[in-house]
Design a protein around this motif. Structure first.
Motif, short mmCIF file in Angstrom:
data_model
loop_
_atom_site.label_atom_id
_atom_site.label_comp_id
_atom_site.label_asym_id
_atom_site.label_seq_id
_atom_site.Cartn_x
_atom_site.Cartn_y
_atom_site.Cartn_z
N VAL A 44 0.84 -1.21 0.00
CA VAL A 44 0.00 0.00 0.00
C VAL A 44 0.87 1.25 0.00
CG1 VAL A 44 -1.68 1.34 1.33
CG2 VAL A 44 -1.98 -1.12 1.08
N HIS A 45 1.91 1.26 0.82
CA HIS A 45 2.83 2.40 0.85
C HIS A 45 3.42 2.65 -0.54
CE1 HIS A 45 3.56 3.88 5.02
NE2 HIS A 45 2.88 2.79 5.32
N GLU A 46 3.85 1.58 -1.18
CA GLU A 46 4.50 1.73 -2.48
C GLU A 46 3.52 2.27 -3.52
OE1 GLU A 46 7.35 -0.91 -5.47
OE2 GLU A 46 6.46 -1.82 -3.69
N CYS A 47 2.28 1.75 -3.52
CA CYS A 47 1.28 2.23 -4.48
C CYS A 47 0.95 3.70 -4.25
CB CYS A 47 0.00 1.40 -4.36
SG CYS A 47 0.11 -0.25 -5.09
N ALA A 48 0.80 4.07 -2.97
CA ALA A 48 0.46 5.46 -2.66
C ALA A 48 1.59 6.41 -3.05
CB ALA A 48 0.16 5.59 -1.17
N ARG A 49 2.83 6.02 -2.77
CA ARG A 49 3.97 6.86 -3.14
C ARG A 49 4.04 7.03 -4.66
NH1 ARG A 49 8.27 7.69 0.46
NH2 ARG A 49 9.61 7.83 -1.35
N ARG A 50 3.78 5.94 -5.38
CA ARG A 50 3.85 6.01 -6.85
C ARG A 50 2.76 6.91 -7.40
NH1 ARG A 50 4.41 0.97 -7.57
NH2 ARG A 50 2.21 0.43 -7.83
N GLU A 51 1.54 6.81 -6.86
CA GLU A 51 0.44 7.64 -7.35
C GLU A 51 0.69 9.12 -7.07
OE1 GLU A 51 -4.29 8.56 -6.70
OE2 GLU A 51 -3.23 7.24 -5.33
N LEU A 52 1.16 9.42 -5.84
CA LEU A 52 1.37 10.81 -5.45
C LEU A 52 2.71 11.37 -5.92
CD1 LEU A 52 -0.05 10.59 -1.81
CD2 LEU A 52 -1.19 11.46 -3.85
N ARG A 53 3.50 10.51 -6.58
CA ARG A 53 4.82 10.92 -7.10
C ARG A 53 5.69 11.51 -6.00
NH1 ARG A 53 3.18 13.66 -12.97
NH2 ARG A 53 2.13 11.81 -13.81
N ILE A 54 5.71 10.81 -4.89
CA ILE A 54 6.54 11.24 -3.76
C ILE A 54 7.99 10.93 -4.08
CG2 ILE A 54 7.04 10.87 -1.31
CD1 ILE A 54 4.07 10.19 -0.94
N PRO A 55 8.89 11.90 -4.00
CA PRO A 55 10.29 11.65 -4.36
C PRO A 55 10.98 10.76 -3.34
CG PRO A 55 10.03 13.85 -3.45
CD PRO A 55 8.65 13.31 -3.61
N GLY A 56 12.07 10.17 -3.77
CA GLY A 56 12.83 9.29 -2.88
C GLY A 56 12.42 7.84 -3.06
N ALA A 57 13.26 6.97 -2.54
CA ALA A 57 13.01 5.53 -2.67
C ALA A 57 12.15 5.03 -1.52
CB ALA A 57 14.34 4.78 -2.69
N HIS A 58 11.32 4.05 -1.81
CA HIS A 58 10.49 3.42 -0.78
C HIS A 58 11.33 2.40 -0.03
CE1 HIS A 58 7.45 0.18 0.36
NE2 HIS A 58 7.29 1.17 1.20
N LEU A 59 11.38 2.51 1.29
CA LEU A 59 12.13 1.58 2.12
C LEU A 59 11.13 0.72 2.88
CD1 LEU A 59 14.97 0.74 3.04
CD2 LEU A 59 14.75 2.36 4.95
N PRO A 60 10.85 -0.48 2.39
CA PRO A 60 9.80 -1.30 3.02
C PRO A 60 10.20 -1.83 4.38
CG PRO A 60 10.92 -2.55 1.32
CD PRO A 60 11.46 -1.15 1.25
N ARG A 61 9.18 -2.13 5.19
CA ARG A 61 9.41 -2.80 6.46
C ARG A 61 9.87 -4.22 6.19
NH1 ARG A 61 5.08 0.41 6.70
NH2 ARG A 61 4.78 1.76 8.51
#
Length: 205
Positions: free
Chosen positions: A150-167
Motif C-alpha cells: 500500500v505504501h509503495e502504491c500510494a507513493r507512486r500515485e502521489l509521485r513522492i520523491p525518494g526511494a520506498h524503504l519497506p518494512r
C-alpha cells in the motif's frame, strides 16, 4: 483604406491571441490547483487509513498476547479490549471507504488486500479463528508485506520523491543488551581504580 483594414485585422488577431492565451493559462492553472488539491486530500486519506489499520493491528496483538500467542506485546484482556478493537475497526472501515472514493485503482486494490490481512488478525484476536504462535506470526508477516505494498502504491500515485524503504517481512527484531565492558584495575598510589579496557588517563600511576 487598405492600411486601416490591415491594422484592424492585426488588432483583432492580437486580441484573439491574447484572449486564447489567457484562457489557456487559466485552464492550466485550474488543473494544477485541482491536482494539488486532490493530492493533498489523497495524502490525508491514505495517512488516516494506514493509522487506523495499524491501530487495529496493535490492539489485536495485545489481545492475543493475553492468550500467550504474541509474547512481544503487552497483554490486553476483557470486554473493554474488545470494545477498543471494535472502535478501531469502525474507524478503519470509514477511512477505507474514503480511500475507495478518491484513490487510484492500484491503491484501492492494494487497500482491499490489506483490509483482508488485518481482518484476519482481528478474527484471531476475537477467537473467531484458531491460531497458534506460528500461524499468528505468518499472518503478521502477510500483513506487513501488504502494508508495504500500500505504501509503495500510494507513493507512486502521489509521485513522492525518494526511494520506498519497506518494512522487513519476517521475524521481528528482538532487542538484546550490549555486551558488558571489561574493566582492568589501575594502580595509583595505594588505591586501585577500575578503568575500561583500552582507556588511559595519560598520566603515570
Amino acid at each position: 483604406m487598405t492600411n486601416v483594414a490591415v491594422t484592424l485585422l492585426a488588432v483583432l488577431v492580437g486580441a484573439l491571441t491574447t484572449f486564447a492565451a489567457t484562457i489557456l493559462v487559466d485552464r492550466m492553472r485550474f488543473h494544477r490547483e485541482q491536482a494539488r488539491y486532490w493530492a493533498d486530500k489523497k495524502l490525508a486519506a491514505y495517512a488516516d487509513y494506514l493509522d487506523a489499520v495499524k491501530s487495529m493491528n496493535r490492539i489485536s496483538r495485545r489481545l492475543v498476547a493475553g492468550r500467550g500467542i504474541d509474547k512481544r506485546a503487552a497483554a490486553l484482556e476483557g470486554d473493554d479490549a474488545l470494545a477498543l478493537l471494535a472502535e478501531a475497526e469502525s474507524r478503519r472501515a470509514g477511512a477505507s471507504e474514503l480511500v475507495t472514493l478518491i484513490g487510484s485503482a492500484d491503491v484501492v486494490s492494494s487497500v482491499r488486500r490489506l483490509n483482508r490481512e488485518v481482518g484476519r488478525l482481528e478474527w484471531i484476536a476475537r477467537e473467531m479463528l484458531d491460531a497458534d504462535e506460528e500461524a499468528w506470526e505468518a499472518c503478521n508477516q502477510a500483513y506487513v508485506g501488504q502494508l508495504n505494498a500500500v505504501h509503495e502504491c500510494a507513493r507512486r500515485e502521489l509521485r513522492i520523491p525518494g526511494a520506498h524503504l519497506p518494512r522487513e517481512v519476517g521475524p521481528p527484531w528482538v532487542p538484546s543488551l550490549p555486551a558488558p565492558r571489561r574493566e582492568t584495575p589501575v594502580t595509583r598510589g595505594d588505591k586501585y581504580l577500575l578503568k575500561p579496557d583500552g582507556e588511559h588517563d595519560g598520566r603515570s600511576a
